[in-house]
Scaffold this motif. Structure first.
Motif, PDB file in Angstrom:
ATOM      1  N   MET A   1       2.813 -10.943  -6.405  1.00  0.00           N
ATOM      2  CA  MET A   1       1.423 -11.133  -6.746  1.00  0.00           C
ATOM      3  C   MET A   1       1.372 -12.022  -7.986  1.00  0.00           C
ATOM      4  O   MET A   1       2.036 -11.731  -8.980  1.00  0.00           O
ATOM      5  CB  MET A   1       0.780  -9.779  -7.023  1.00  0.00           C
ATOM      6  N   LYS A   2       0.621 -13.050  -7.889  1.00  0.00           N
ATOM      7  CA  LYS A   2       0.469 -13.918  -9.049  1.00  0.00           C
ATOM      8  C   LYS A   2      -0.561 -13.327 -10.003  1.00  0.00           C
ATOM      9  O   LYS A   2      -1.637 -12.897  -9.578  1.00  0.00           O
ATOM     10  CB  LYS A   2       0.059 -15.314  -8.616  1.00  0.00           C
ATOM     11  N   LEU A   3      -0.212 -13.317 -11.267  1.00  0.00           N
ATOM     12  CA  LEU A   3      -1.102 -12.803 -12.297  1.00  0.00           C
ATOM     13  C   LEU A   3      -2.455 -13.508 -12.227  1.00  0.00           C
ATOM     14  O   LEU A   3      -3.505 -12.869 -12.318  1.00  0.00           O
ATOM     15  CB  LEU A   3      -0.466 -12.965 -13.679  1.00  0.00           C
ATOM     16  N   ALA A   4      -2.459 -14.828 -12.043  1.00  0.00           N
ATOM     17  CA  ALA A   4      -3.708 -15.592 -12.005  1.00  0.00           C
ATOM     18  C   ALA A   4      -4.601 -15.140 -10.848  1.00  0.00           C
ATOM     19  O   ALA A   4      -5.823 -15.071 -10.994  1.00  0.00           O
ATOM     20  CB  ALA A   4      -3.418 -17.088 -11.900  1.00  0.00           C
ATOM     21  N   THR A   5      -4.007 -14.827  -9.706  1.00  0.00           N
ATOM     22  CA  THR A   5      -4.787 -14.363  -8.550  1.00  0.00           C
ATOM     23  C   THR A   5      -5.431 -13.019  -8.850  1.00  0.00           C
ATOM     24  O   THR A   5      -6.609 -12.797  -8.563  1.00  0.00           O
ATOM     25  CB  THR A   5      -3.887 -14.259  -7.304  1.00  0.00           C
ATOM     26  N   LEU A   6      -4.675 -12.123  -9.456  1.00  0.00           N
ATOM     27  CA  LEU A   6      -5.210 -10.813  -9.814  1.00  0.00           C
ATOM     28  C   LEU A   6      -6.286 -10.956 -10.891  1.00  0.00           C
ATOM     29  O   LEU A   6      -7.336 -10.308 -10.816  1.00  0.00           O
ATOM     30  CB  LEU A   6      -4.070  -9.906 -10.288  1.00  0.00           C
ATOM     31  N   GLN A   7      -6.066 -11.816 -11.858  1.00  0.00           N
ATOM     32  CA  GLN A   7      -7.037 -12.012 -12.932  1.00  0.00           C
ATOM     33  C   GLN A   7      -8.360 -12.559 -12.385  1.00  0.00           C
ATOM     34  O   GLN A   7      -9.436 -12.146 -12.808  1.00  0.00           O
ATOM     35  CB  GLN A   7      -6.475 -12.952 -14.004  1.00  0.00           C
ATOM     36  N   GLU A  64      12.874  -9.019  -9.456  1.00  0.00           N
ATOM     37  CA  GLU A  64      11.716  -9.915  -9.504  1.00  0.00           C
ATOM     38  C   GLU A  64      10.584  -9.490  -8.559  1.00  0.00           C
ATOM     39  O   GLU A  64       9.478 -10.014  -8.648  1.00  0.00           O
ATOM     40  CB  GLU A  64      12.110 -11.373  -9.244  1.00  0.00           C
ATOM     41  N   GLN A  65      10.835  -8.530  -7.682  1.00  0.00           N
ATOM     42  CA  GLN A  65       9.777  -8.017  -6.808  1.00  0.00           C
ATOM     43  C   GLN A  65       8.850  -7.040  -7.535  1.00  0.00           C
ATOM     44  O   GLN A  65       7.751  -6.772  -7.078  1.00  0.00           O
ATOM     45  CB  GLN A  65      10.377  -7.307  -5.583  1.00  0.00           C
ATOM     46  N   ARG A  86       6.444  -7.393  -1.378  1.00  0.00           N
ATOM     47  CA  ARG A  86       7.268  -7.471  -0.174  1.00  0.00           C
ATOM     48  C   ARG A  86       8.098  -6.195   0.025  1.00  0.00           C
ATOM     49  O   ARG A  86       9.265  -6.246   0.352  1.00  0.00           O
ATOM     50  CB  ARG A  86       8.162  -8.712  -0.191  1.00  0.00           C
ATOM     51  N   TYR A  87       7.451  -5.055  -0.151  1.00  0.00           N
ATOM     52  CA  TYR A  87       8.115  -3.764   0.019  1.00  0.00           C
ATOM     53  C   TYR A  87       7.121  -2.778   0.616  1.00  0.00           C
ATOM     54  O   TYR A  87       5.984  -2.752   0.162  1.00  0.00           O
ATOM     55  CB  TYR A  87       8.628  -3.246  -1.331  1.00  0.00           C
ATOM     56  N   PRO A  88       7.468  -1.998   1.602  1.00  0.00           N
ATOM     57  CA  PRO A  88       8.776  -1.837   2.213  1.00  0.00           C
ATOM     58  C   PRO A  88       9.108  -2.895   3.268  1.00  0.00           C
ATOM     59  O   PRO A  88      10.224  -2.917   3.795  1.00  0.00           O
ATOM     60  CB  PRO A  88       8.693  -0.446   2.851  1.00  0.00           C
ATOM     61  N   GLN A  89       8.131  -3.767   3.559  1.00  0.00           N
ATOM     62  CA  GLN A  89       8.374  -4.873   4.486  1.00  0.00           C
ATOM     63  C   GLN A  89       7.790  -6.147   3.887  1.00  0.00           C
ATOM     64  O   GLN A  89       7.095  -6.118   2.872  1.00  0.00           O
ATOM     65  CB  GLN A  89       7.731  -4.582   5.851  1.00  0.00           C
ATOM     66  N   GLU A  90       8.019  -7.262   4.549  1.00  0.00           N
ATOM     67  CA  GLU A  90       7.667  -8.581   4.009  1.00  0.00           C
ATOM     68  C   GLU A  90       6.191  -8.726   3.645  1.00  0.00           C
ATOM     69  O   GLU A  90       5.863  -9.211   2.589  1.00  0.00           O
ATOM     70  CB  GLU A  90       8.077  -9.674   5.011  1.00  0.00           C
ATOM     71  N   ARG A  91       5.272  -8.326   4.480  1.00  0.00           N
ATOM     72  CA  ARG A  91       3.846  -8.572   4.233  1.00  0.00           C
ATOM     73  C   ARG A  91       3.148  -7.333   3.667  1.00  0.00           C
ATOM     74  O   ARG A  91       1.956  -7.124   3.887  1.00  0.00           O
ATOM     75  CB  ARG A  91       3.186  -9.093   5.489  1.00  0.00           C
ATOM     76  N   PHE A  92       3.924  -6.526   2.935  1.00  0.00           N
ATOM     77  CA  PHE A  92       3.416  -5.316   2.297  1.00  0.00           C
ATOM     78  C   PHE A  92       3.406  -5.482   0.783  1.00  0.00           C
ATOM     79  O   PHE A  92       4.192  -6.244   0.221  1.00  0.00           O
ATOM     80  CB  PHE A  92       4.331  -4.122   2.608  1.00  0.00           C
ATOM     81  N   LEU A  93       2.534  -4.730   0.158  1.00  0.00           N
ATOM     82  CA  LEU A  93       2.528  -4.557  -1.288  1.00  0.00           C
ATOM     83  C   LEU A  93       2.570  -3.046  -1.504  1.00  0.00           C
ATOM     84  O   LEU A  93       1.789  -2.309  -0.895  1.00  0.00           O
ATOM     85  CB  LEU A  93       1.253  -5.148  -1.903  1.00  0.00           C
ATOM     86  N   PHE A  94       3.492  -2.592  -2.340  1.00  0.00           N
ATOM     87  CA  PHE A  94       3.653  -1.166  -2.592  1.00  0.00           C
ATOM     88  C   PHE A  94       3.155  -0.855  -3.992  1.00  0.00           C
ATOM     89  O   PHE A  94       3.606  -1.468  -4.965  1.00  0.00           O
ATOM     90  CB  PHE A  94       5.120  -0.750  -2.447  1.00  0.00           C
ATOM     91  N   ILE A  95       2.236   0.094  -4.090  1.00  0.00           N
ATOM     92  CA  ILE A  95       1.742   0.543  -5.390  1.00  0.00           C
ATOM     93  C   ILE A  95       2.611   1.702  -5.840  1.00  0.00           C
ATOM     94  O   ILE A  95       2.591   2.782  -5.235  1.00  0.00           O
ATOM     95  CB  ILE A  95       0.262   0.986  -5.308  1.00  0.00           C
ATOM     96  N   GLY A  96       3.379   1.477  -6.898  1.00  0.00           N
ATOM     97  CA  GLY A  96       4.202   2.540  -7.455  1.00  0.00           C
ATOM     98  C   GLY A  96       3.397   3.456  -8.350  1.00  0.00           C
ATOM     99  O   GLY A  96       3.650   4.657  -8.425  1.00  0.00           O
ATOM    100  N   LEU A  97       2.400   2.886  -9.026  1.00  0.00           N
ATOM    101  CA  LEU A  97       1.574   3.668  -9.942  1.00  0.00           C
ATOM    102  C   LEU A  97       0.306   2.896 -10.259  1.00  0.00           C
ATOM    103  O   LEU A  97       0.368   1.706 -10.571  1.00  0.00           O
ATOM    104  CB  LEU A  97       2.333   3.949 -11.246  1.00  0.00           C
ATOM    105  N   LEU A  98      -0.801   3.568 -10.165  1.00  0.00           N
ATOM    106  CA  LEU A  98      -2.060   3.101 -10.750  1.00  0.00           C
ATOM    107  C   LEU A  98      -2.550   4.259 -11.589  1.00  0.00           C
ATOM    108  O   LEU A  98      -2.869   5.329 -11.065  1.00  0.00           O
ATOM    109  CB  LEU A  98      -3.102   2.734  -9.685  1.00  0.00           C
ATOM    110  N   GLY A 125      -1.827 -13.346   1.140  1.00  0.00           N
ATOM    111  CA  GLY A 125      -1.138 -13.232   2.416  1.00  0.00           C
ATOM    112  C   GLY A 125      -0.542 -11.870   2.705  1.00  0.00           C
ATOM    113  O   GLY A 125       0.281 -11.728   3.607  1.00  0.00           O
ATOM    114  N   ILE A 126      -0.948 -10.850   1.962  1.00  0.00           N
ATOM    115  CA  ILE A 126      -0.474  -9.491   2.184  1.00  0.00           C
ATOM    116  C   ILE A 126      -1.337  -8.859   3.276  1.00  0.00           C
ATOM    117  O   ILE A 126      -2.559  -8.975   3.256  1.00  0.00           O
ATOM    118  CB  ILE A 126      -0.562  -8.659   0.880  1.00  0.00           C
ATOM    119  N   ASP A 127      -0.691  -8.180   4.222  1.00  0.00           N
ATOM    120  CA  ASP A 127      -1.410  -7.531   5.318  1.00  0.00           C
ATOM    121  C   ASP A 127      -1.611  -6.032   5.121  1.00  0.00           C
ATOM    122  O   ASP A 127      -2.515  -5.452   5.703  1.00  0.00           O
ATOM    123  CB  ASP A 127      -0.654  -7.737   6.639  1.00  0.00           C
TER     124      ASP A 127
END
Length: 175
Positions: A1-7, A64-65, A86-98, A125-127
């Motif tokens: 995730m790019k910081l600029a995209t999130l910002q 770096e992930q 890209r965890y647990p698969q390529e087009r995933f984003l995993f939230i470890g903590l919010l 591009g995350i699904d």
């Protein structure tokens, strides 16, 4: 995730990647939520645990992930978001903590951050977004369910002294 995209998705916050230099602020934020830490240990949270949390990844994940974002309002750290790209698969984003500082909870901060994250992830591009929550924490379950996440598998995390913690995966498609 790019910081600029999130910002761009969350312009009301000043967002930056947290480093070991931010460990005192992160410790204060996490200590504002003592119930969460008690699920994992009866001992007080330490700076060593904070340091480990800033860098720890599953064995099959490259350093770096992992990204740990700090969300600031009026120069105060009000929330932290730990993700694995890209965890647990390529087009995933995993939230470890919010985690939101207790003083800012139930004031839409968490919902705004989660919604902005989903928007930024979709643009990137995350699904799918996946997370694991403490099964016994019904408040956290309700928070994520309101955002469209559904329960998946129940797992058991190994803890110190041979204990285990029941956790439940949750997932949400972004398409």
């Amino acid at each position: 995730m790019k910081l600029a995209t999130l910002q761009r998705a969350l312009p009301d916050f000043k967002i930056r990647l947290l480093t070991l230099q931010d460990q005192d602020d992160l410790l204060a934020l996490e200590n504002s939520n003592p119930t969460y830490h008690r699920y994992f240990s009866a001992q007080p949270l330490t700076l060593a645990e904070i340091q480990a949390d800033l860098t720890a990844t599953p064995a099959d994940v490259a350093a770096e992930q992992k990204q740990v974002f700090g969300f600031y309002l009026a120069n105060r750290l009000v929330a932290v978001l730990d993700i694995l790209n890209r965890y647990p698969q390529e087009r995933f984003l995993f939230i470890g903590l919010l985690m939101v500082n207790q003083a800012y909870q139930r004031k839409t901060v968490g919902r705004v951050i989660a919604t902005g994250l989903m928007q930024a992830a979709k643009q990137s591009g995350i699904d799918w977004i996946q997370l694991t929550r403490v099964t016994a924490d019904s408040g956290v379950a309700a928070f994520w369910e309101k955002l469209g996440f559904t329960d998946g598998d129940q797992l058991y995390l190994p803890l110190a002294h041979g204990e285990r913690l029941a956790v439940t995966t949750m997932v949400r498609p972004l398409n």
